[in-house]
Motif scaffolding. Structure first.
Motif, PDB file in Angstrom:
ATOM      1  N   THR A 202       0.851  -1.192   0.000  1.00 21.03           N
ATOM      2  CA  THR A 202       0.000   0.000   0.000  1.00 21.03           C
ATOM      3  C   THR A 202       0.885   1.240   0.000  1.00 21.03           C
ATOM      4  OG1 THR A 202      -0.199   0.308   2.411  1.00 21.03           O
ATOM      5  CG2 THR A 202      -1.745  -1.234   1.358  1.00 21.03           C
ATOM      6  N   ILE A 203       0.432   2.262  -0.714  1.00 18.83           N
ATOM      7  CA  ILE A 203       1.160   3.544  -0.798  1.00 18.83           C
ATOM      8  C   ILE A 203       0.124   4.657  -0.704  1.00 18.83           C
ATOM      9  CG2 ILE A 203       2.827   4.921  -2.099  1.00 18.83           C
ATOM     10  CD1 ILE A 203       3.133   2.401  -3.957  1.00 18.83           C
ATOM     11  N   HIS A 204       0.229   5.486   0.325  1.00 14.29           N
ATOM     12  CA  HIS A 204      -0.733   6.581   0.395  1.00 14.29           C
ATOM     13  C   HIS A 204      -0.200   7.835   1.078  1.00 14.29           C
ATOM     14  CE1 HIS A 204      -1.317   5.215   4.549  1.00 14.29           C
ATOM     15  NE2 HIS A 204      -1.814   6.418   4.779  1.00 14.29           N
ATOM     16  N   ARG A 205       0.914   7.742   1.810  1.00 19.86           N
ATOM     17  CA  ARG A 205       1.377   8.904   2.579  1.00 19.86           C
ATOM     18  C   ARG A 205       1.861  10.018   1.663  1.00 19.86           C
ATOM     19  NH1 ARG A 205       1.718   9.090   7.986  1.00 19.86           N
ATOM     20  NH2 ARG A 205       1.292   7.125   9.052  1.00 19.86           N
ATOM     21  N   ALA A 206       1.539  11.251   2.058  1.00 18.73           N
ATOM     22  CA  ALA A 206       1.883  12.410   1.243  1.00 18.73           C
ATOM     23  C   ALA A 206       3.387  12.497   0.996  1.00 18.73           C
ATOM     24  CB  ALA A 206       1.382  13.687   1.920  1.00 18.73           C
ATOM     25  N   GLU A 207       4.189  12.088   1.979  1.00 18.31           N
ATOM     26  CA  GLU A 207       5.648  12.177   1.799  1.00 18.31           C
ATOM     27  C   GLU A 207       6.114  11.350   0.615  1.00 18.31           C
ATOM     28  OE1 GLU A 207       7.509   9.245   5.047  1.00 18.31           O
ATOM     29  OE2 GLU A 207       5.733  10.282   5.751  1.00 18.31           O
ATOM     30  N   ASN A 208       5.369  10.307   0.261  1.00 16.64           N
ATOM     31  CA  ASN A 208       5.698   9.486  -0.907  1.00 16.64           C
ATOM     32  C   ASN A 208       4.930   9.907  -2.153  1.00 16.64           C
ATOM     33  OD1 ASN A 208       7.615   7.797   0.337  1.00 16.64           O
ATOM     34  ND2 ASN A 208       6.025   6.445   1.132  1.00 16.64           N
ATOM     35  N   LEU A 233      -1.692  -4.470  -5.087  1.00 17.65           N
ATOM     36  CA  LEU A 233      -1.650  -3.078  -4.648  1.00 17.65           C
ATOM     37  C   LEU A 233      -3.057  -2.474  -4.660  1.00 17.65           C
ATOM     38  CD1 LEU A 233      -0.022  -0.485  -3.922  1.00 17.65           C
ATOM     39  CD2 LEU A 233       0.259  -0.087  -6.378  1.00 17.65           C
ATOM     40  N   PRO A 234      -3.742  -2.431  -3.497  1.00 23.44           N
ATOM     41  CA  PRO A 234      -5.001  -1.677  -3.431  1.00 23.44           C
ATOM     42  C   PRO A 234      -4.680  -0.194  -3.615  1.00 23.44           C
ATOM     43  CG  PRO A 234      -4.761  -3.182  -1.562  1.00 23.44           C
ATOM     44  CD  PRO A 234      -3.424  -3.081  -2.227  1.00 23.44           C
ATOM     45  N   LEU A 235      -5.278   0.416  -4.626  1.00 25.03           N
ATOM     46  CA  LEU A 235      -4.810   1.733  -5.057  1.00 25.03           C
ATOM     47  C   LEU A 235      -5.629   2.853  -4.443  1.00 25.03           C
ATOM     48  CD1 LEU A 235      -2.565   2.852  -6.759  1.00 25.03           C
ATOM     49  CD2 LEU A 235      -4.064   2.774  -8.753  1.00 25.03           C
ATOM     50  N   HIS A 236      -4.992   3.624  -3.566  1.00 20.77           N
ATOM     51  CA  HIS A 236      -5.607   4.791  -2.944  1.00 20.77           C
ATOM     52  C   HIS A 236      -5.895   5.835  -4.027  1.00 20.77           C
ATOM     53  CE1 HIS A 236      -5.962   8.396  -0.416  1.00 20.77           C
ATOM     54  NE2 HIS A 236      -6.096   7.592   0.622  1.00 20.77           N
ATOM     55  N   ASP A 278       3.614   2.104   3.449  1.00 20.96           N
ATOM     56  CA  ASP A 278       3.966   3.329   4.171  1.00 20.96           C
ATOM     57  C   ASP A 278       2.889   3.643   5.223  1.00 20.96           C
ATOM     58  OD1 ASP A 278       1.877   4.326   2.636  1.00 20.96           O
ATOM     59  OD2 ASP A 278       3.118   5.687   1.454  1.00 20.96           O
ATOM     60  N   SER A 279       1.982   2.703   5.442  1.00 23.27           N
ATOM     61  CA  SER A 279       0.931   2.861   6.450  1.00 23.27           C
ATOM     62  C   SER A 279       1.479   2.598   7.842  1.00 23.27           C
ATOM     63  CB  SER A 279      -0.216   1.879   6.158  1.00 23.27           C
ATOM     64  OG  SER A 279      -1.060   1.731   7.275  1.00 23.27           O
ATOM     65  N   GLY A 280       0.960   3.323   8.830  1.00 26.50           N
ATOM     66  CA  GLY A 280       1.346   3.049  10.208  1.00 26.50           C
ATOM     67  C   GLY A 280       0.666   1.805  10.744  1.00 26.50           C
ATOM     68  N   GLY A 281      -0.668   1.750  10.596  1.00 26.59           N
ATOM     69  CA  GLY A 281      -1.415   0.629  11.138  1.00 26.59           C
ATOM     70  C   GLY A 281      -1.071  -0.703  10.503  1.00 26.59           C
ATOM     71  N   THR A 295       8.929  -1.311   5.382  1.00 24.57           N
ATOM     72  CA  THR A 295       8.229  -0.045   5.543  1.00 24.57           C
ATOM     73  C   THR A 295       8.856   1.038   4.676  1.00 24.57           C
ATOM     74  OG1 THR A 295       7.489  -0.598   7.765  1.00 24.57           O
ATOM     75  CG2 THR A 295       7.526   1.728   7.194  1.00 24.57           C
ATOM     76  N   LEU A 296       8.044   1.623   3.809  1.00 28.16           N
ATOM     77  CA  LEU A 296       8.490   2.610   2.824  1.00 28.16           C
ATOM     78  C   LEU A 296       8.421   4.015   3.424  1.00 28.16           C
ATOM     79  CD1 LEU A 296       6.437   1.075  -0.142  1.00 28.16           C
ATOM     80  CD2 LEU A 296       8.834   0.618   0.450  1.00 28.16           C
ATOM     81  N   ARG A 297       9.068   4.172   4.580  1.00 28.17           N
ATOM     82  CA  ARG A 297       9.122   5.449   5.282  1.00 28.17           C
ATOM     83  C   ARG A 297      10.510   5.608   5.896  1.00 28.17           C
ATOM     84  NH1 ARG A 297       4.245   5.519   9.460  1.00 28.17           N
ATOM     85  NH2 ARG A 297       5.346   7.413  10.093  1.00 28.17           N
ATOM     86  N   ASP A 298      10.810   6.847   6.302  1.00 30.23           N
ATOM     87  CA  ASP A 298      12.114   7.117   6.910  1.00 30.23           C
ATOM     88  C   ASP A 298      12.088   6.937   8.417  1.00 30.23           C
ATOM     89  OD1 ASP A 298      13.205   7.854   4.395  1.00 30.23           O
ATOM     90  OD2 ASP A 298      12.272   9.829   4.585  1.00 30.23           O
TER      91      ASP A 298
END
Length: 357
Positions: A202-208, A233-236, A278-281, A295-298
């Motif tokens: 899943t990809i949805h965070r604004a930073e990405n 990939l469920p697409l937001h 990049d989701s937290g939950g 996790t696709l985050r920093d």
């Protein structure tokens, strides 16, 4: 009789709150009033949603959404105050880090009503995130802080919580309660015909999504990985728009599906081989269902997953993403108790009923 007003504003909060509400319902001396601020309007949140998810329907709907952070939060405070003056609860219960969370906490504190914060103490240490500001301010004015992990308690202690007039409880994580409850209700997404191993992404965070460089790197990584294993990939909707503007396109080997409901998502998590998100939950839910997570985050609020090697942070760096997929060795010992093993809601209800301050 203990009376609680619960403030909710986003679909995930309703799912989390469902576990606690089901626990409250076991007590004859407990009354819960649920307020939906309308922060995130979701057409799927019909009566059918509440029935299928076994979640109580809101008693109030405030209809406040689609505004700037300041306008939204200000209007919520005003409307929530009206509800609290009418209901006169012993507690206001808030979840997580949304604008609804902060508005509920502020409205209650101004009326000298005790605030209980579920998911207290979480920190990303990124003050550019509005969620970080919301959770810090909410923690500071709460009477009980229900922390999902020891890391959350450590964060609060480093901020001087011992000098606040508040009670800190290691409650465990209500999301694990929900995962256990909903596992038996999970449903395969309609139309998904995949019959082999797959990665859930899943990809949805604004930073990405708002960074062409980061989103391009993620897309290129998914395309390369999809050559070796199926990727679902469920697409937001926001991500879909951003992807259409990119020069690089997702491979046809990446299975795109429409956004799914929670019961469909539980099925996907339970049946996938690996989660990339990049989701937290979803990072936690991967652990609940004994799946490794890239996790696709920093940074992440769930550092215990990284420390215990169930999760690895790769940012949006293609080389790091591919390396994690091909070479990282994750722990497969999921017997460790990181989130309360499904007893968080019980702990929360008992703490509120037996509160003595």
């Amino acid at each position: 009789m203990t009376k609680v007003v619960t403030i909710l504003g986003a679909r995930p909060q309703f799912i989390k709150a469902g576990s606690v509400s089901r626990e409250f319902a076991k007590y004859d001396n407990f009354k819960e009033i649920i307020v939906h601020t309308g922060q995130h309007y979701d057409a799927n949140m019909s009566d059918v949603f509440f029935d299928e998810m076994k979640i109580p329907k809101p008693d109030y709907f405030l209809g406040i959404g689609g505004k700037s952070h300041g306008a939204m939060t200000g209007q919520m405070i005003e409307k929530i105050e009206e509800v609290l003056l009418n209901e006169k609860p012993d507690w206001v219960l808030v979840y997580g880090d949304t604008n609804s969370t902060l508005a509920g906490a502020i409205a209650a504190s101004k009326l000298h009503i005790k605030v209980a914060h579920i998911e207290a103490g979480l920190r990303s240490f990124n003050m550019k995130m509005p969620e970080e500001v919301n959770r810090i301010l909410t923690d500071r004015i709460s009477s009980i802080l229900f922390c999902p992990t020891q890391t959350a308690i450590d964060n609060l202690q480093s901020e001087g919580v011992d000098k606040w007039n508040t009670q800190v409880e290691l409650s465990g994580d209500v999301m694990q309660d929900g995962a256990i409850f909903y596992r038996d209700l999970a449903e395969k997404p309609p139309g998904l015909t995949l019959d082999r191993e797959f990665i859930l992404s899943t990809i949805h965070r604004a930073e990405n999504t708002d960074s062409e460089k980061r989103l391009t790197a993620i897309v290129e990584s998914l395309n390369e990985i999809a050559e070796q294993i199926a990727v679902v990939l469920p697409l937001h909707p926001r991500t879909k728009i951003k992807l259409e503007a990119l020069s690089v396109k997702l491979s046809s080997k990446v299975t795109l599906i429409d956004p799914v409901g929670y019961l469909n998502m539980v099925w996907l998590i339970d049946n996938c081989k690996l989660v990339m998100t990049d989701s937290g939950g979803l990072q936690k839910e991967a652990f609940f269902f004994e799946k490794p997570c890239i996790t696709l985050r920093d940074e992440t609020e769930w550092v215990e997953l990284v420390i215990n090697n169930f999760n690895t942070l790769v940012g949006a760096d293609k080389a790091a993403i591919i390396s994690a997929f091909k070479e990282h060795t994750f722990s497969n010992d999921f017997s460790i108790d990181l989130y309360g093993n499904g007893f968080a809601s019980n702990n929360i209800a008992n703490a509120l009923i037996n509160y003595e301050k």
